[in-house]
Design an enzyme around this catalytic site. Structure first.
Site, PDB file in Angstrom:
ATOM      1  N   GLY A   1       0.836  -1.260  -0.070  1.00  0.00           N
ATOM      2  CA  GLY A   1       0.073   0.081  -0.027  1.00  0.00           C
ATOM      3  C   GLY A   1       0.757   1.121   0.020  1.00  0.00           C
ATOM      4  O   GLY A   1       1.534   1.359   0.983  1.00  0.00           O
TER       5      GLY A   1
ATOM      6  N   GLY B   1       1.257  -0.834   9.632  1.00  0.00           N
ATOM      7  CA  GLY B   1       1.018   0.585   9.557  1.00  0.00           C
ATOM      8  C   GLY B   1       1.525   1.328   8.235  1.00  0.00           C
ATOM      9  O   GLY B   1       1.964   2.431   8.270  1.00  0.00           O
ATOM     10  N   LEU B   2       1.529   0.776   7.115  1.00  0.00           N
ATOM     11  CA  LEU B   2       1.635   1.227   5.665  1.00  0.00           C
ATOM     12  C   LEU B   2       3.048   1.829   5.792  1.00  0.00           C
ATOM     13  O   LEU B   2       3.227   2.913   5.019  1.00  0.00           O
ATOM     14  CB  LEU B   2       0.606   2.312   5.521  1.00  0.00           C
TER      15      LEU B   2
ATOM     16  N   CYS C   1      -7.686  -0.407   5.776  1.00  0.00           N
ATOM     17  CA  CYS C   1      -6.503  -0.887   6.584  1.00  0.00           C
ATOM     18  C   CYS C   1      -6.876  -0.738   8.096  1.00  0.00           C
ATOM     19  O   CYS C   1      -7.069   0.550   8.290  1.00  0.00           O
ATOM     20  CB  CYS C   1      -5.250   0.006   6.199  1.00  0.00           C
TER      21      CYS C   1
ATOM     22  N   LYS D   1     -11.150  -2.432  -2.405  1.00  0.00           N
ATOM     23  CA  LYS D   1     -10.677  -3.462  -1.577  1.00  0.00           C
ATOM     24  C   LYS D   1     -11.529  -3.390  -0.286  1.00  0.00           C
ATOM     25  O   LYS D   1     -11.304  -2.076   0.504  1.00  0.00           O
ATOM     26  CB  LYS D   1      -9.374  -3.452  -1.347  1.00  0.00           C
TER      27      LYS D   1
ATOM     28  N   ILE E   1     -10.803 -10.416   1.183  1.00  0.00           N
ATOM     29  CA  ILE E   1     -11.004  -9.472   2.291  1.00  0.00           C
ATOM     30  C   ILE E   1      -9.530  -9.047   2.931  1.00  0.00           C
ATOM     31  O   ILE E   1      -8.715  -9.728   2.633  1.00  0.00           O
ATOM     32  CB  ILE E   1     -11.768 -10.139   3.483  1.00  0.00           C
TER      33      ILE E   1
ATOM     34  N   GLY F   1      -4.256 -14.893   7.229  1.00  0.00           N
ATOM     35  CA  GLY F   1      -3.837 -16.459   7.014  1.00  0.00           C
ATOM     36  C   GLY F   1      -4.825 -17.348   7.212  1.00  0.00           C
ATOM     37  O   GLY F   1      -6.022 -16.924   7.209  1.00  0.00           O
TER      38      GLY F   1
ATOM     39  N   GLY G   1      -6.601 -15.885   3.438  1.00  0.00           N
ATOM     40  CA  GLY G   1      -6.205 -17.345   4.122  1.00  0.00           C
ATOM     41  C   GLY G   1      -5.966 -18.261   2.992  1.00  0.00           C
ATOM     42  O   GLY G   1      -5.677 -19.658   3.254  1.00  0.00           O
TER      43      GLY G   1
ATOM     44  N   GLY H   1      -1.547 -13.971   0.316  1.00  0.00           N
ATOM     45  CA  GLY H   1      -0.962 -13.322   0.994  1.00  0.00           C
ATOM     46  C   GLY H   1       0.073 -13.836   2.042  1.00  0.00           C
ATOM     47  O   GLY H   1       1.194 -14.403   1.781  1.00  0.00           O
TER      48      GLY H   1
HETATM   49  C1  LIG Z   1       2.010  -7.723   6.846  1.00  0.00           C
HETATM   50  C2  LIG Z   1       0.666  -7.555   5.954  1.00  0.00           C
HETATM   51  C3  LIG Z   1       0.741  -6.326   5.442  1.00  0.00           C
HETATM   52  C4  LIG Z   1      -0.419  -5.944   4.761  1.00  0.00           C
HETATM   53  N1  LIG Z   1      -0.414  -4.780   4.233  1.00  0.00           N
HETATM   54  C5  LIG Z   1      -1.576  -4.374   3.253  1.00  0.00           C
HETATM   55  C6  LIG Z   1      -1.484  -3.196   2.714  1.00  0.00           C
HETATM   56  O1  LIG Z   1      -0.401  -2.293   2.568  1.00  0.00           O
HETATM   57  N2  LIG Z   1      -2.613  -2.782   1.704  1.00  0.00           N
HETATM   58  C7  LIG Z   1      -3.696  -3.612   1.825  1.00  0.00           C
HETATM   59  O2  LIG Z   1      -4.692  -3.383   1.093  1.00  0.00           O
HETATM   60  N3  LIG Z   1      -3.705  -4.723   2.358  1.00  0.00           N
HETATM   61  C8  LIG Z   1      -2.536  -5.249   3.073  1.00  0.00           C
HETATM   62  N4  LIG Z   1      -2.528  -6.555   3.734  1.00  0.00           N
HETATM   63  C9  LIG Z   1      -3.750  -7.081   3.827  1.00  0.00           C
HETATM   64  C10 LIG Z   1      -3.577  -8.462   2.797  1.00  0.00           C
HETATM   65  O3  LIG Z   1      -3.439  -7.626   1.423  1.00  0.00           O
HETATM   66  C11 LIG Z   1      -4.672  -9.286   2.290  1.00  0.00           C
HETATM   67  O4  LIG Z   1      -6.069  -8.570   2.470  1.00  0.00           O
HETATM   68  C12 LIG Z   1      -5.060 -10.206   3.997  1.00  0.00           C
HETATM   69  O5  LIG Z   1      -3.780 -10.144   4.382  1.00  0.00           O
HETATM   70  C13 LIG Z   1      -5.735 -11.300   3.706  1.00  0.00           C
HETATM   71  O6  LIG Z   1      -4.874 -12.299   2.891  1.00  0.00           O
HETATM   72  P1  LIG Z   1      -3.959 -13.492   3.310  1.00  0.00           P
HETATM   73  O7  LIG Z   1      -4.660 -14.183   4.414  1.00  0.00           O
HETATM   74  O8  LIG Z   1      -3.737 -14.179   2.179  1.00  0.00           O
HETATM   75  O9  LIG Z   1      -2.895 -12.760   3.737  1.00  0.00           O
HETATM   76  C14 LIG Z   1      -1.402  -6.777   4.716  1.00  0.00           C
HETATM   77  C15 LIG Z   1      -1.468  -7.992   5.085  1.00  0.00           C
HETATM   78  C16 LIG Z   1      -0.309  -8.502   5.821  1.00  0.00           C
HETATM   79  C17 LIG Z   1      -0.262  -9.714   6.587  1.00  0.00           C
END
Ligand SMILES: Cc1cc2nc3c(=O)[nH]c(=O)nc-3n(C[C@H](O)[C@H](O)[C@H](O)COP(=O)(O)O)c2cc1C
Length: 304
Positions: A46, A72-73, A129, A164, A190, A216, A243, A264
């Site tokens: 992000g 925290g971006l 976020c 998103k 999500i 996750g 997840g 992710g």
């Molecule tokens: C460490 C971390 C940083 C993330 N940073 C962002 C971000 O900058 N912008 C965003 O839209 N989502 C962010 N996410 C959310 C992921 O893009 C995703 O929506 C979320 O983790 C669910 O997918 P997953 O379970 O496959 O990780 C972040 C997730 C994690 C774990």
């Protein structure tokens, strides 16, 4: 070999797997594992209008089948992204999605305008976020706010626009409908679910921000439910995430109604997950005599 390619809002992906924002940086670190063209696309970390250092550590903690994060971006800012990262990303033969977050609606509009003048493929509006004090999630938790920010950004965004969605809401379908009505070309969902853990010995929260976003495998059933609900509410394509860890999860998310997928958290424990998921998807399609991965989208047969 079945056809794994998908189209979202007119953009062609050579397979449905997209690295989820914030879990893949700007791609360079993963380039050591495989060509980034292994992925259908990359949603970049992000970005904000100006550089951010993010939250103080600890920012990530493991939980059963997941992680809690409050990064925290942290990012270099939109201009540095365009100057330093985008040219390299452009050479990777994969779809590049710029994920943007702002403190104000104007921030989002300004970034959308700047990115429209670049060769980024799509813009993903992060209005979900949960880990920053101002900006992000407050734009994404009521249909009215989502409609307002989406329609304003739409005026400045010449690229296909993905909104998103936050799972930290009571009616995800209403939020998705608001994004669609305001001109979103697609929705992705999500983002993380707000959570908290406490170290019982220090009585301190395990992450410095006190609360963080849960992601996750632990969140997968919630994500499937929400994608299914949104698929029943809108006509625009859905990018499903939350997840996904195995090819079976990928099939399930497609059946729930997703056209493309983001992955992710699994990348942290297995960077090769996209390779394995693509192989599994291919095998499943062949075994079921399906020609295209798009034949799976929305094919769940819910009980009535
Ligand atoms: C460490 C971390 C940083 C993330 N940073 C962002 C971000 O900058 N912008 C965003 O839209 N989502 C962010 N996410 C959310 C992921 O893009 C995703 O929506 C979320 O983790 C669910 O997918 P997953 O379970 O496959 O990780 C972040 C997730 C994690 C774990």
């Amino acid at each position: 070999m079945a056809d794994l390619s998908v189209k979202v809002a007119g953009v062609s992906f050579h397979n449905p797997l997209i690295a989820a924002s914030g879990t893949f940086g700007f791609g360079r670190e993963y380039g050591a594992f495989y060509p980034l063209s292994t992925l259908g696309g990359i949603s970049c970390k992000g970005i904000t209008l100006t550089r951010r250092d993010g939250n103080p550590p600890p920012r990530i903690a493991e939980t059963p089948s997941g992680i809690l994060n409050a990064v925290g971006l942290q990012n270099p800012g939109v201009d540095a992204f365009i100057r330093d990262d985008l040219p390299w990303l452009r050479q990777q033969n994969t779809v590049i999605i710029a994920n943007i977050a702002g403190n104000t609606v104007e921030d989002y509009c300004q970034m959308a305008e700047k990115l429209s003048e670049t060769d980024v493929d799509m813009v993903e509006l992060n209005i979900s976020c949960p880990n920053v004090k101002c900006g992000g999630v407050q734009f994404g938790t009521s249909p009215e706010a989502v409609e307002d920010i989406t329609s304003q950004v739409r005026k400045y965004c010449q690229k296909p626009l993905i909104v998103k969605l936050s799972p930290n809401v009571s009616d995800i379908a209403a939020i998705a409908k608001a994004a669609e009505a305001a001109g979103a070309d697609a929705v992705s969902l999500i983002n993380t679910l707000t959570g908290m853990r406490i170290d019982i010995h220090t009585r301190r929260p395990v992450i410095r921000n006190n609360t963080g976003g849960l992601s996750g495998a632990a969140v997968f059933p919630v994500a499937v439910r929400m994608v299914w609900q949104v698929a029943n509410a809108v006509r625009i394509p859905i990018i499903g995430m939350g997840g996904i860890s195995t090819w079976e999860d990928a099939v399930e998310m497609l059946m729930a109604g997703a056209t493309a997928l983001q992955i992710g958290t699994v990348l942290f424990s297995d960077p090769y997950a996209p390779v394995k998921i693509n192989e599994g998807l291919n095998r499943f399609l062949d075994e079921n005599h399906l020609e295209s991965v798009t034949d799976l989208t929305g094919t769940v047969k819910p009980y009535i």
